[in-house]
Design a protein around this motif. Sequence first.
Motif, short mmCIF file in Angstrom:
data_model
loop_
_atom_site.label_atom_id
_atom_site.label_comp_id
_atom_site.label_asym_id
_atom_site.label_seq_id
_atom_site.Cartn_x
_atom_site.Cartn_y
_atom_site.Cartn_z
N LEU A 347 0.52 8.85 -52.10
CA LEU A 347 -0.55 8.50 -51.18
C LEU A 347 -1.56 9.63 -51.21
CD1 LEU A 347 1.56 7.17 -48.16
CD2 LEU A 347 0.59 5.88 -50.07
N ALA A 348 -2.72 9.36 -51.78
CA ALA A 348 -3.72 10.41 -51.97
C ALA A 348 -4.22 10.95 -50.64
CB ALA A 348 -4.88 9.86 -52.79
N ALA A 349 -4.66 12.20 -50.68
CA ALA A 349 -5.24 12.82 -49.49
C ALA A 349 -6.49 12.04 -49.09
CB ALA A 349 -5.59 14.27 -49.77
N ASP A 350 -6.71 11.95 -47.78
CA ASP A 350 -7.85 11.19 -47.29
C ASP A 350 -8.48 11.97 -46.13
OD1 ASP A 350 -9.67 9.15 -46.85
OD2 ASP A 350 -8.35 8.13 -45.43
N GLU A 351 -9.77 12.23 -46.24
CA GLU A 351 -10.43 12.99 -45.19
C GLU A 351 -11.73 12.30 -44.79
OE1 GLU A 351 -12.38 17.40 -44.24
OE2 GLU A 351 -11.31 17.03 -46.12
N THR A 352 -11.86 12.09 -43.50
CA THR A 352 -13.12 11.63 -42.93
C THR A 352 -13.77 12.83 -42.26
OG1 THR A 352 -12.20 9.41 -42.53
CG2 THR A 352 -14.19 10.03 -41.30
N THR A 353 -14.91 13.25 -42.76
CA THR A 353 -15.56 14.45 -42.21
C THR A 353 -16.10 14.18 -40.81
OG1 THR A 353 -17.73 13.88 -43.10
CG2 THR A 353 -16.24 15.11 -44.54
N PHE A 354 -16.42 15.25 -40.11
CA PHE A 354 -16.99 15.11 -38.77
C PHE A 354 -18.28 14.30 -38.84
CE2 PHE A 354 -20.13 16.60 -35.67
CZ PHE A 354 -19.50 16.23 -34.50
N GLU A 355 -19.10 14.57 -39.86
CA GLU A 355 -20.38 13.88 -39.98
C GLU A 355 -20.16 12.37 -40.17
OE1 GLU A 355 -20.87 17.98 -40.31
OE2 GLU A 355 -19.57 16.66 -41.50
N GLU A 356 -19.10 12.02 -40.91
CA GLU A 356 -18.81 10.60 -41.13
C GLU A 356 -18.26 9.93 -39.87
OE1 GLU A 356 -17.63 10.73 -45.89
OE2 GLU A 356 -16.12 11.16 -44.34
N ALA A 357 -17.47 10.68 -39.14
CA ALA A 357 -16.84 10.12 -37.93
C ALA A 357 -17.76 10.16 -36.72
CB ALA A 357 -15.55 10.89 -37.61
N GLU A 358 -18.79 10.98 -36.78
CA GLU A 358 -19.63 11.23 -35.60
C GLU A 358 -20.23 9.97 -34.97
OE1 GLU A 358 -23.28 12.01 -33.39
OE2 GLU A 358 -23.16 11.14 -35.41
N PRO A 359 -20.75 8.98 -35.74
CA PRO A 359 -21.32 7.79 -35.07
C PRO A 359 -20.29 7.04 -34.22
CG PRO A 359 -22.07 7.92 -37.34
CD PRO A 359 -21.00 8.96 -37.20
N ASP A 360 -19.06 6.88 -34.75
CA ASP A 360 -18.03 6.19 -33.98
C ASP A 360 -17.61 7.00 -32.76
OD1 ASP A 360 -18.03 4.06 -35.72
OD2 ASP A 360 -16.37 4.82 -36.93
N LEU A 361 -17.48 8.31 -32.93
CA LEU A 361 -17.10 9.17 -31.81
C LEU A 361 -18.17 9.14 -30.72
CD1 LEU A 361 -15.72 12.25 -33.77
CD2 LEU A 361 -14.39 10.52 -32.57
N ARG A 362 -19.44 9.18 -31.15
CA ARG A 362 -20.53 9.17 -30.18
C ARG A 362 -20.54 7.85 -29.40
NH1 ARG A 362 -24.89 12.24 -29.56
NH2 ARG A 362 -24.46 13.30 -31.55
N ALA A 363 -20.35 6.74 -30.13
CA ALA A 363 -20.35 5.43 -29.46
C ALA A 363 -19.19 5.34 -28.46
CB ALA A 363 -20.24 4.31 -30.50
N GLU A 364 -18.05 5.90 -28.82
CA GLU A 364 -16.90 5.86 -27.92
C GLU A 364 -17.17 6.65 -26.65
OE1 GLU A 364 -12.21 7.26 -27.83
OE2 GLU A 364 -13.22 6.94 -29.75
#
Length: 610
Positions: A347-364
């Motif tokens: 199972l390859a490493a998988d990273e979602t950066t802060f910049e990528e996650a930021e729209p969803d986090l902000r909406a939450e």
Amino acid sequence: MAARKGPSIGAIVVFVLIAAAMAGFGSTQLRGVRDSLGTVGGLDLSMQNYANALRDQVGRIQQQTGQAVTTAQLVEDGTDRAVLAALVGQRALDAEAARLRLSVGDARVRDAVMGVPAFQGVAGFDREAYREALRREGLDERSFETSLREESARTLLRAAVVGALPEPTVAADALLRYNAERRTVTWAPVAADAADPAAPSEADLRAFWEANPALFTAPELRRLRYAWLTPEMIQGSLTVDDQALRDLYEQRRDVYVQEERRLVERLAFPDEAAAQAARARLDAGEATFEELVAAQGLQLSDIDLGDVTRDALGAAGDAAFGAAVGEVVGPVATDLGPALVRVNAVLAADETTFEEAEPDLRAELQNQRARRVIGDQVAAVEDLLAGGATLDDLAGRTDLEVGAMDWSEGVTDGIAAYEAFRAAAAAAAEGDFPEVVELEDGGIFVLQLDGITPPALRPFEEAEADVRAAWAADAAAKATLARAEAAAEAIAGGATFESQGLAPQTEPPLTRADPVEGTPPDFLEAAFGMEVGQARALAGGAGAVVLRLDAVAEPDPADEGVVAQRGMLLSQLSQSLASDVLQGFETALQATTEVRLDEAARQAVLAQMR
């Protein structure tokens, strides 16, 4: 009924009575009033017993509902009267048992009392514990033991009433045949008629419209105005602290940043020599990895570690993460000892950066803040409504927005997508005081019913297109069913399904509880109402099915499942019959027993329970 071995009914009920009497220990006693609620057949009815029975009933209700029960509620729903009626019935039985001179000996009562765990001390039966338990219930030894003796007599009387009842074998066998009979059927679907029916005349359409008003009746319409506010409506205008976004990201780092993992199996050995020997057999082709696992009495599920990280494997991590899929490495050191490790997937490493996650986090976070903002406005909206504010006033003085719709059952557009709104819309009445209602997502709304248009048959001219479509569908369904009926008639006369252009399938023997996929709802009912060789056509949506009954198999009396089912039916029917007979006997007995009750004493019991 046949005699059954085991404890006597009297002994069982005696112990049940003891447990019921002990259930109220610690409760308040009745003091300062006489202890007679009246007489039944010349026997006193104890106020204390009535109080204890009420408390027991309250306890059962509270256990079932999880809510406190007040004396006022007992009176309102009639529970107090039902409890009293049950006690009167018991005393009527006591009076009849006394008339018949039914009783049990002192030894039976003594054994019952001495066998109660609550009365036991270090050295066995503790008389002081016995007295103290009775005292807390407002009882003494004599009255308690008298109640045990009376309950035993009631049990003897009940047993005498039902003891000679025969087993309901005829009813049990009839139910067994109904439940366990199996039928073998062959059936085939008949496709909907694809041919376009002849064009109907206007007279045909009007006749169809008149004969099927339910199809063309407009539903009740409720004219609604509402003011509402949801988190989604305002969250975009709310700011969120950047540090809060980063803090939330860090809290969920294990979700956003996942290092490489492997799906592995680990087979441990007791020592290095055993591990090396297994490795040698594997390398020489003398055994597979699965055979090595089985040789230790294990299954692959026993050694499956699932998906693990390099660090989770400890000393074996480097070897496992350097192996290819399907490769077995080792022996390597593990916390269980030397082991062979097989890699099943990467199972390859998988990273979602802060910049990528930021729209969803902000909406939450914006949504959470919007919920709080709306919650803070509820009191202000309620105050405005109490002061006579209209919906338009709310829109002008708060964040709520005004809307309107004609709503009917089944409409789920816009605000009607919320169950809370649909429920309020269905229950609203003209002139209702507007109230704030919460929505499932944290929003709120205020509803106003302006009028109701009752259901009405749509004029033919307005509904003509729908009438034409419904007429065509009905005509096609009737044509399909007619073809199916013709095929069924031919098959019942000896023709094959294939000769009628049908693709048959024969089901394994069916009971009434075995649904058949792809058949109409009345399929089993029809199958169990037919004679062998009979064929029927059944309508099913736009199509139909042809059904033939091939064979009927009666329940096999030698089958263990059938025997068990018959025994269960006999037991259930016997209990039901005995219960009905006892109820009839006790009802007749009460009708001929003199009952004198003191309503003032009953009210005194209720007053002391408040």
